[in-house]
Design a protein around this motif. Structure first.
Motif, PDB file in Angstrom:
ATOM      1  N   LEU A   4      56.214  43.327  31.597  1.00 32.58           N
ATOM      2  CA  LEU A   4      55.498  42.943  32.817  1.00 32.58           C
ATOM      3  C   LEU A   4      55.413  44.120  33.774  1.00 32.58           C
ATOM      4  N   VAL A   5      56.505  44.810  33.982  1.00 28.48           N
ATOM      5  CA  VAL A   5      56.524  45.962  34.880  1.00 28.48           C
ATOM      6  C   VAL A   5      55.613  47.054  34.357  1.00 28.48           C
ATOM      7  N   ASP A   6      55.679  47.329  33.061  1.00 28.23           N
ATOM      8  CA  ASP A   6      54.835  48.361  32.456  1.00 28.23           C
ATOM      9  C   ASP A   6      53.357  48.005  32.557  1.00 28.23           C
ATOM     10  N   GLU A   7      53.015  46.767  32.263  1.00 31.27           N
ATOM     11  CA  GLU A   7      51.618  46.329  32.325  1.00 31.27           C
ATOM     12  C   GLU A   7      51.090  46.391  33.752  1.00 31.27           C
ATOM     13  N   CYS A   8      51.886  45.933  34.710  1.00 31.38           N
ATOM     14  CA  CYS A   8      51.465  45.976  36.111  1.00 31.38           C
ATOM     15  C   CYS A   8      51.290  47.414  36.583  1.00 31.38           C
ATOM     16  N   ALA A   9      52.189  48.284  36.188  1.00 30.33           N
ATOM     17  CA  ALA A   9      52.089  49.693  36.574  1.00 30.33           C
ATOM     18  C   ALA A   9      50.856  50.334  35.949  1.00 30.33           C
ATOM     19  N   ALA A  10      50.565  49.999  34.703  1.00 35.14           N
ATOM     20  CA  ALA A  10      49.391  50.559  34.028  1.00 35.14           C
ATOM     21  C   ALA A  10      48.108  50.118  34.710  1.00 35.14           C
ATOM     22  N   LEU A  11      48.031  48.858  35.086  1.00 38.92           N
ATOM     23  CA  LEU A  11      46.851  48.375  35.790  1.00 38.92           C
ATOM     24  C   LEU A  11      46.779  48.989  37.182  1.00 38.92           C
ATOM     25  N   GLY A  12      47.906  49.061  37.860  1.00 33.44           N
ATOM     26  CA  GLY A  12      47.931  49.642  39.202  1.00 33.44           C
ATOM     27  C   GLY A  12      47.409  51.065  39.226  1.00 33.44           C
ATOM     28  N   ALA A  13      47.684  51.822  38.188  1.00 33.03           N
ATOM     29  CA  ALA A  13      47.216  53.206  38.111  1.00 33.03           C
ATOM     30  C   ALA A  13      45.698  53.274  38.048  1.00 33.03           C
ATOM     31  N   LEU A  30      47.998  41.940  41.821  1.00 31.95           N
ATOM     32  CA  LEU A  30      47.060  42.786  41.077  1.00 31.95           C
ATOM     33  C   LEU A  30      45.768  42.038  40.774  1.00 31.95           C
ATOM     34  N   LEU A  31      45.841  40.742  40.548  1.00 32.93           N
ATOM     35  CA  LEU A  31      44.625  39.952  40.359  1.00 32.93           C
ATOM     36  C   LEU A  31      43.777  40.003  41.624  1.00 32.93           C
ATOM     37  N   ASP A  32      44.409  39.879  42.783  1.00 37.23           N
ATOM     38  CA  ASP A  32      43.681  39.990  44.053  1.00 37.23           C
ATOM     39  C   ASP A  32      43.004  41.351  44.177  1.00 37.23           C
ATOM     40  N   CYS A  33      43.680  42.408  43.764  1.00 34.22           N
ATOM     41  CA  CYS A  33      43.102  43.751  43.804  1.00 34.22           C
ATOM     42  C   CYS A  33      41.921  43.867  42.845  1.00 34.22           C
ATOM     43  N   LEU A  34      42.035  43.270  41.676  1.00 33.85           N
ATOM     44  CA  LEU A  34      40.920  43.284  40.732  1.00 33.85           C
ATOM     45  C   LEU A  34      39.706  42.563  41.300  1.00 33.85           C
ATOM     46  N   ARG A  35      39.942  41.440  41.940  1.00 29.92           N
ATOM     47  CA  ARG A  35      38.839  40.689  42.559  1.00 29.92           C
ATOM     48  C   ARG A  35      38.210  41.500  43.695  1.00 29.92           C
ATOM     49  N   ALA A  52      37.847  42.558  33.700  1.00 27.91           N
ATOM     50  CA  ALA A  52      39.271  42.866  33.816  1.00 27.91           C
ATOM     51  C   ALA A  52      40.000  41.743  34.546  1.00 27.91           C
ATOM     52  N   ALA A  53      39.406  41.256  35.631  1.00 24.16           N
ATOM     53  CA  ALA A  53      40.028  40.177  36.411  1.00 24.16           C
ATOM     54  C   ALA A  53      40.143  38.896  35.590  1.00 24.16           C
ATOM     55  N   LEU A  54      39.097  38.561  34.846  1.00 24.61           N
ATOM     56  CA  LEU A  54      39.135  37.344  34.030  1.00 24.61           C
ATOM     57  C   LEU A  54      40.239  37.416  32.974  1.00 24.61           C
ATOM     58  N   ASN A  55      40.352  38.553  32.305  1.00 23.73           N
ATOM     59  CA  ASN A  55      41.394  38.698  31.288  1.00 23.73           C
ATOM     60  C   ASN A  55      42.783  38.714  31.904  1.00 23.73           C
TER      61      ASN A  55
END
Length: 88
Positions: A4-13, A30-35, A52-55
């Motif tokens: 979870l931490v790795d995935e969130c960090a990867a998306l955050g980058a 992160l979903l809010d940021c994608l939206r 990306a947000a949907l997935n």
């Protein structure tokens, strides 16, 4: 938990300016940021941020033990975000 931490960090980058220093690296934040990224762009980039947000959201809501798994959906979301960040 590391996944979870790795995935969130990867998306955050990949979120760049849509991710502020005060944004917690949680799946919901992160979903809010994608939206926000989707709403703040047009054309192909908007489509990619939306995908990306949907997935990402599907990954949040994935049932345990059922395919596709959260990690699989989030990997796809990160790929879409990667493509979108190159178009924005």
């Amino acid at each position: 938990m590391t996944d979870l931490v790795d995935e969130c960090a990867a998306l955050g980058a990949r979120l760049g300016t849509w991710l502020t220093a005060s944004t917690p690296l949680t799946a919901a934040a992160l979903l809010d940021c994608l939206r926000a990224a989707e709403a703040g762009t047009t054309g192909e980039a908007r489509f990619l941020w939306g995908a990306a947000a949907l997935n990402w959201e599907a990954g949040i809501n994935a049932a345990p033990g059922v395919r596709p798994r959260t990690s699989e959906l989030w990997a796809v979301a990160i790929e879409y975000a990667d493509f979108a960040s190159r178009r924005a």
